[in-house]
Design a protein around this motif. Structure first.
Motif, PDB file in Angstrom:
ATOM      1  N   ALA A 459       0.916  -1.244  -0.011  1.00 16.05           N
ATOM      2  CA  ALA A 459      -0.142  -0.043  -0.064  1.00 16.05           C
ATOM      3  C   ALA A 459       0.787   1.354   0.180  1.00 16.05           C
ATOM      4  O   ALA A 459       0.464   2.221  -0.589  1.00 16.05           O
ATOM      5  N   SER A 460       1.967   1.433   0.791  1.00 16.06           N
ATOM      6  CA  SER A 460       2.821   2.476   0.768  1.00 16.06           C
ATOM      7  C   SER A 460       3.715   2.746  -0.379  1.00 16.06           C
ATOM      8  O   SER A 460       3.373   3.725  -0.883  1.00 16.06           O
ATOM      9  N   TRP A 461       4.068   1.666  -0.958  1.00 10.75           N
ATOM     10  CA  TRP A 461       4.814   1.883  -2.285  1.00 10.75           C
ATOM     11  C   TRP A 461       3.914   1.897  -3.610  1.00 10.75           C
ATOM     12  O   TRP A 461       4.509   2.556  -4.646  1.00 10.75           O
ATOM     13  N   GLN A 462       2.790   1.551  -3.574  1.00 12.99           N
ATOM     14  CA  GLN A 462       1.862   1.927  -4.478  1.00 12.99           C
ATOM     15  C   GLN A 462       1.105   3.240  -4.534  1.00 12.99           C
ATOM     16  O   GLN A 462       0.505   3.496  -5.486  1.00 12.99           O
ATOM     17  N   VAL A 481      -0.728   4.765   6.253  1.00  7.42           N
ATOM     18  CA  VAL A 481      -0.517   4.292   7.271  1.00  7.42           C
ATOM     19  C   VAL A 481      -1.190   2.998   7.440  1.00  7.42           C
ATOM     20  O   VAL A 481      -2.475   2.832   7.010  1.00  7.42           O
ATOM     21  N   ALA A 482      -0.724   1.895   8.074  1.00  8.72           N
ATOM     22  CA  ALA A 482      -1.591   0.800   8.530  1.00  8.72           C
ATOM     23  C   ALA A 482      -2.202   1.048   9.860  1.00  8.72           C
ATOM     24  O   ALA A 482      -1.645   1.703  10.712  1.00  8.72           O
ATOM     25  N   VAL A 483      -3.380   0.514   9.956  1.00  8.73           N
ATOM     26  CA  VAL A 483      -4.140   0.826  11.257  1.00  8.73           C
ATOM     27  C   VAL A 483      -4.359  -0.406  11.845  1.00  8.73           C
ATOM     28  O   VAL A 483      -4.649  -1.442  11.578  1.00  8.73           O
ATOM     29  N   PHE A 494       0.573   3.451  11.583  1.00 10.88           N
ATOM     30  CA  PHE A 494       1.876   3.099  11.485  1.00 10.88           C
ATOM     31  C   PHE A 494       2.378   3.165  10.085  1.00 10.88           C
ATOM     32  O   PHE A 494       1.730   2.423   9.141  1.00 10.88           O
ATOM     33  N   ASP A 495       3.593   3.824   9.785  1.00 10.72           N
ATOM     34  CA  ASP A 495       4.118   3.693   8.391  1.00 10.72           C
ATOM     35  C   ASP A 495       5.513   3.381   8.658  1.00 10.72           C
ATOM     36  O   ASP A 495       6.363   4.187   9.263  1.00 10.72           O
TER      37      ASP A 495
END
Length: 640
Positions: A459-462, A481-483, A494-495
């Motif tokens: 999710a972060s890199w896309q 961020v992941a929840v 969090f990232d």
């Protein structure tokens, strides 16, 4: 076969009695008579050779033949193997001769030995010139006994080289091992024939029945051995039962369930598992169309297969069985989707005895593996733990929960992980006592909503970069961020994969996150070079009810601080100049756990699936006289 005493007389006699031609066979394979007075009739063998005939062959060859081949000749002087074996017929004592490498294979194999060859490669390279050729009829294939590859029992290895295949020869440790494999192949080729019923097929089918019960009782290792043997004989039901055990021993590897995808009783379990590989992008031949065609050819509804594949790709598929097991699955998913992986696993393991098989061909809830939230929980160790649980009304050994996957606290952030490199930076927000679903409203960008559970790294890199988003300024730092929720009751965002820098434009989101209670922000940036501006940095800010209580930022030996900082979190105590970067980081993370009760679920963040959303910018607009630089190289990005 396995576990039975072996004699060529009994083995070949059984093969002879069971022999029926293949559907495409046109010849009866000759006649057979044992050297000890067995029956004569149609079949694959011939009368045994006398001792004088065998000795004459050995004198002609100049070598005593290996034990199992010599004993074979005494019972049957040759054998019709089968068409599908490449080698059709083995000659008798008068037919065998040295191979002498007529095709020049030796130099080809010697060229590929390299400077430090393996012993087995050296043996294979020399085999061609010294081997004894056994076949008299074949499809460009050769059965070669190698007197240079000898076991402790005096047996010569047998190599089968299929000249039309271009592959390395198949190696068997002895002539007996080769013949036993050919006997199993003989059974496999005829397993689907209604008239192929004999003592061996009945015995193997009984093993399949026993293996099924053993598997349901949690005695999967015993079941595995029985099913592997039955599968080698091609017995119906053996492959589909065996593949379920293999699936859980290697949870994310591909297995085949054949026509089971067409049976409505099994489809909810097996069709999603069949779709896992193409959903991950691992399917290549013909793409989705070929895979969908395969499922349709097996009787599955094409539209249903396409819907399952799409749901797996989008992360929206749900494993939803009925009954008490289904209720436990739903409860476990609710825990796992917020990061409580170990709690979710305990729920599943506790409920597993209540799983009911929808039919006799399913022995484990393999559909669990295709669930995007629950599937990652099943590691190989946990797959074994799952298989060891008695289920479907059977009794078995006590349950073993398997290893916990989440260490307490935050120190694991300093250790290598599946998707993070040592020294990677990270940043996070913890909010005390709220539902994690409220975080997008507190700190999310306009219109932010939770995604379907997904891999945080992907999710972060896309996520699109600032220059790829309309209405987003280049100075903005909107994090993906992941929840989730920690065991101590903090909601977190969090990232762990962003590559933005903790610069002078940083604006802590702690105050905005604390509208409903206490909030903590942590940002750790590793050193990127020895220059002053690229030294390691660490930030902590704590806020409550919309007001920042205290904060500090440490970069190298410089400390900025505000508010009344608790003594245990005093940056002067935590960041000692004489200590290394890693030691200081560990110390501050331990202090955050002890003082504030902060933690993060390692498994969910590095292996599992979590909801994500995009935050507001972590940086403010540059003021008068301030500047910033934005760079985007490949998939990386930075701001200073």
């Amino acid at each position: 076969m396995s576990g039975e005493s072996f004699t060529w007389q009994e083995f070949l006699g059984r093969w002879q009695r069971e022999w029926v031609p293949r559907a495409d066979d046109e010849e009866d394979g000759g006649s057979w008579e044992s050297g000890a007075g067995g029956e004569v009739g149609a079949g694959p063998g011939r009368p045994g050779a006398g001792e004088a005939v065998i000795v004459a062959a050995e004198e002609r060859l100049g070598r005593r033949l290996p034990p199992s081949y010599r004993e074979f000749l005494a019972v049957s002087d040759g054998w019709h193997v089968d068409q599908t074996a490449g080698v059709y017929r083995l000659g008798g004592a008068a037919d065998i001769d040295w191979f002498r490498d007529p095709f020049g294979m030796t130099p080809l194999y010697e060229e590929n030995l390299g400077d430090d060859p393996r012993a087995e490669d050296v043996l294979l390279a020399g085999m061609w010139r010294r081997a004894l050729r056994l076949e008299t009829d074949s499809d460009m294939s050769h059965a070669l006994l190698d007197p240079g590859d000898v076991g402790a029992d005096g047996e010569w290895a047998l190599y089968v080289y299929k000249g039309w295949g271009g592959e390395l020869p198949d190696r068997y440790p002895s002539f007996r091992a080769y013949m036993e494999a050919m006997y199993r192949g003989f059974h496999c080729d005829r397993a689907e024939r209604d008239d192929f019923v004999n003592a061996t097929t009945r015995a193997q089918d009984a093993r399949v029945d026993r293996a099924r019960l053993l598997a349901l009782r949690g005695r999967y290792e015993e079941a595995l051995a029985l099913l592997e043997e039955a599968r080698s004989f091609g017995r119906p039901r053996s492959a589909v039962l065996l593949n379920q055990l293999r699936q859980l021993l290697s949870p994310h590897g591909p297995q085949d369930y054949g026509d089971l995808v067409a049976d409505p009783r099994y489809l909810p379990e097996v069709l999603p598992v069949q779709a896992m590989a193409p959903a991950r992008g691992e399917w290549r031949l013909g793409g989705d169309g070929h895979w969908l065609g395969m499922m349709a050819a097996r009787g599955a509804d094409r539209d249903a297969a396409e819907a399952v594949l799409s749901a797996l790709r989008e992360g929206t598929h749900r494993y939803a069985p009925d009954g008490r097991w289904g209720r436990a699955v739903a409860e476990a998913r609710e825990s796992a989707r917020w990061g409580s992986s170990d709690a979710a696993w305990r729920v599943l393991l506790e409920a597993l005895p209540r799983w009911e098989a929808p039919g006799p061909l399913l022995i484990a809830p393999v559909g669990l593996l295709a669930d995007p939230v629950l599937g990652p929980l099943v590691t190989p160790e946990r797959g074994r733990a799952l298989l060891a649980v008695a289920r479907a009304g059977q009794r078995g050994p006590a349950r073993v929960p398997g290893p916990a996957l989440d260490p307490p606290g935050l120190v694991w952030l300093t250790e290598p992980a599946a998707d993070r490199r040592p020294g990677d930076g990270y940043r996070g927000i913890w909010v005390e006592g709220i539902d994690p679903a409220r975080l997008p409203a507190l700190i999310g960008e306009e219109g932010a909503a939770l995604s379907a559970p997904t891999e945080p790294r992907r999710a972060s890199w896309q996520a699109p970069r600032p220059h790829e988003r309309e209405g987003v300024e280049l100075w903005e730092d909107r994090a993906v961020v992941a929840v989730g929720r920690t065991a101590e009751g903090w909601a977190f965002a969090f990232d762990g994969h962003g590559h933005r820098r903790l610069g002078t434009l940083f604006r802590s989101p702690a105050a905005a996150a604390s509208a409903a209670g206490r909030a903590v922000v942590v940002w750790r940036e590793p050193s990127r070079s020895s220059t002053e501006e690229h030294r390691a940095a660490f930030h902590l800010s704590v806020a409550e009810r919309g007001q920042e209580l205290y904060a500090f930022t440490v970069r190298g030996g410089e400390i900025e601080r505000s508010g009344v900082i608790p003594e245990v979190l005093d940056p002067v105590r935590l960041f000692r100049p004489e200590d290394g970067e890693l030691e200081c980081e560990r110390r501050v993370l331990e202090a955050l756990q002890g003082e504030l009760g902060l933690s993060l679920p390692r498994f969910a963040l590095t292996v599992g699936r979590l909801h994500t959303f995009t935050t507001r910018s972590w940086t403010r607009a540059p003021g008068a006289g301030e500047g910033f630089a934005y760079a985007c190289l490949g998939s990386g990005r930075s701001l200073s």
